[in-house]
Design a protein around this motif. Structure first.
Motif, mmCIF file in Angstrom:
data_model
loop_
_atom_site.group_PDB
_atom_site.id
_atom_site.type_symbol
_atom_site.label_atom_id
_atom_site.label_comp_id
_atom_site.label_asym_id
_atom_site.label_seq_id
_atom_site.Cartn_x
_atom_site.Cartn_y
_atom_site.Cartn_z
ATOM 1 N N LYS A 182 -9.970 11.078 -1.032
ATOM 2 C CA LYS A 182 -9.176 9.770 -0.667
ATOM 3 C C LYS A 182 -9.265 9.757 0.721
ATOM 4 O O LYS A 182 -9.085 10.713 1.771
ATOM 5 C CB LYS A 182 -7.596 9.871 -1.066
ATOM 6 N N ASP A 227 -7.916 7.938 4.024
ATOM 7 C CA ASP A 227 -7.054 6.699 4.742
ATOM 8 C C ASP A 227 -7.968 6.018 5.744
ATOM 9 O O ASP A 227 -8.340 6.614 6.796
ATOM 10 C CB ASP A 227 -5.967 7.595 5.383
ATOM 11 N N ILE A 285 -6.368 -3.112 2.742
ATOM 12 C CA ILE A 285 -6.972 -1.903 2.150
ATOM 13 C C ILE A 285 -6.463 -0.893 3.049
ATOM 14 O O ILE A 285 -6.784 -0.866 4.182
ATOM 15 C CB ILE A 285 -8.377 -1.960 1.805
ATOM 16 N N ALA A 329 -6.862 2.675 1.968
ATOM 17 C CA ALA A 329 -7.442 3.893 1.561
ATOM 18 C C ALA A 329 -8.717 3.450 0.848
ATOM 19 O O ALA A 329 -8.777 2.638 -0.029
ATOM 20 C CB ALA A 329 -6.301 4.550 0.644
ATOM 21 N N ILE A 330 -9.674 4.414 0.733
ATOM 22 C CA ILE A 330 -10.710 4.018 -0.285
ATOM 23 C C ILE A 330 -11.148 5.538 -0.753
ATOM 24 O O ILE A 330 -10.690 6.446 -0.411
ATOM 25 C CB ILE A 330 -11.998 3.901 0.571
ATOM 26 N N TYR A 331 -11.491 5.425 -2.243
ATOM 27 C CA TYR A 331 -11.655 6.517 -3.060
ATOM 28 C C TYR A 331 -13.130 6.641 -3.208
ATOM 29 O O TYR A 331 -13.888 5.983 -3.435
ATOM 30 C CB TYR A 331 -10.929 6.555 -4.135
ATOM 31 N N ASP A 381 -7.301 -0.520 -11.060
ATOM 32 C CA ASP A 381 -6.044 0.129 -10.682
ATOM 33 C C ASP A 381 -5.619 -0.402 -9.220
ATOM 34 O O ASP A 381 -4.606 0.157 -8.661
ATOM 35 C CB ASP A 381 -6.194 1.891 -10.752
ATOM 36 N N LYS A 439 -7.330 0.110 -6.705
ATOM 37 C CA LYS A 439 -7.979 0.787 -5.660
ATOM 38 C C LYS A 439 -9.562 0.483 -5.216
ATOM 39 O O LYS A 439 -10.071 0.256 -6.257
ATOM 40 C CB LYS A 439 -7.690 2.360 -5.746
ATOM 41 N N HIS A 481 -12.959 1.658 -4.477
ATOM 42 C CA HIS A 481 -13.942 2.791 -4.747
ATOM 43 C C HIS A 481 -15.227 2.433 -4.028
ATOM 44 O O HIS A 481 -15.878 1.577 -4.383
ATOM 45 C CB HIS A 481 -13.892 3.207 -6.080
#
Length: 219
Positions: free
Chosen positions: A70, A72, A86, A88-90, A118, A120, A122
């Protein structure tokens, strides 16, 4: 029942090779022009990466923990995406499965990625992710002025001579055959734009698109 030692080693070798092949196939992706990356992405942002942590997201079939990275981020500008910030990126924890490694000490990037169910963001190695300072002036301006105008066009990558297009809505991308790189002149300085007659052609620079069009078959 006792298995012969050689048989056990053979079985283990087959499992390892199968797993390596599975990982290699999972990370296979074709080169994309920055405009293609923009058009196919759910989210395109300029962001500063300010933190990194490894998180557990479950277990695999052998019971070992599955992890992700993850990052930030501080979003500086959204060029494409949902009406939300946004933070955070995963990404996968290893480059072997397309995980992305970013400088988390405050470096700024252009980041394209997908929005999962979800909510998020990615990213993978198949997405277009570049340090902001490495972008050309044309690429920066195209993020807001040009790329979206050509999302209905098709950029066809030429991998060997001869190469042709089959439709007037195609732009022939020849960086690889001319410069032996996918980060050549067309990637850095051109956008494929749809014109008033619904055909598409390469356009260079930030002037109005009615100027400076190139012949569609001679970029």
């Amino acid at each position: 029942m006792t298995w012969p030692v050689n048989s056990c080693f053979l079985t283990l070798a087959i499992l390892v090779l199968w797993r390596v092949e599975e990982i290699a196939e999972a990370c296979s992706c074709s080169p994309a022009h920055p405009q293609q990356a923009f058009c196919s992405a759910d989210i395109v942002i300029r962001a500063k990466v300010v933190g990194r942590q490894e998180i557990e997201v479950g277990n695999n079939i052998y019971g070992y923990p599955v992890t992700q990275i993850k990052y930030d981020i501080k979003q500086l500008k959204m060029f494409k995406g949902p009406n939300q910030d946004i933070d955070a990126i995963y990404t996968a924890s290893s480059s072997a499965v397309c995980g992305v490694t970013l400088d988390a000490s405050g470096k700024e990037y252009l980041i394209t990625g997908r929005l999962n169910s979800d909510g998020k963001m990615h990213v993978t190695l198949c997405h277009f992710i570049e340090p902001w300072t490495d972008l050309t002036e044309t690429q920066e301006k195209s993020l807001t002025q040009r790329y979206e105008m050509g999302c209905e066009c098709k950029i066809t990558r030429c991998t060997s001579i001869p190469c042709t297009i089959s439709s007037p809505v195609e732009c022939l991308w020849t960086d690889w055959v001319i410069e032996k790189t996918v980060n050549g002149e067309q990637a850095k300085h051109f956008a494929c734009i749809k014109r008033s007659d619904d055909s598409c052609a390469w356009y260079r620079g930030a002037a109005p698109p009615k100027k400076d069009f190139l012949d569609i078959e001679d970029p």
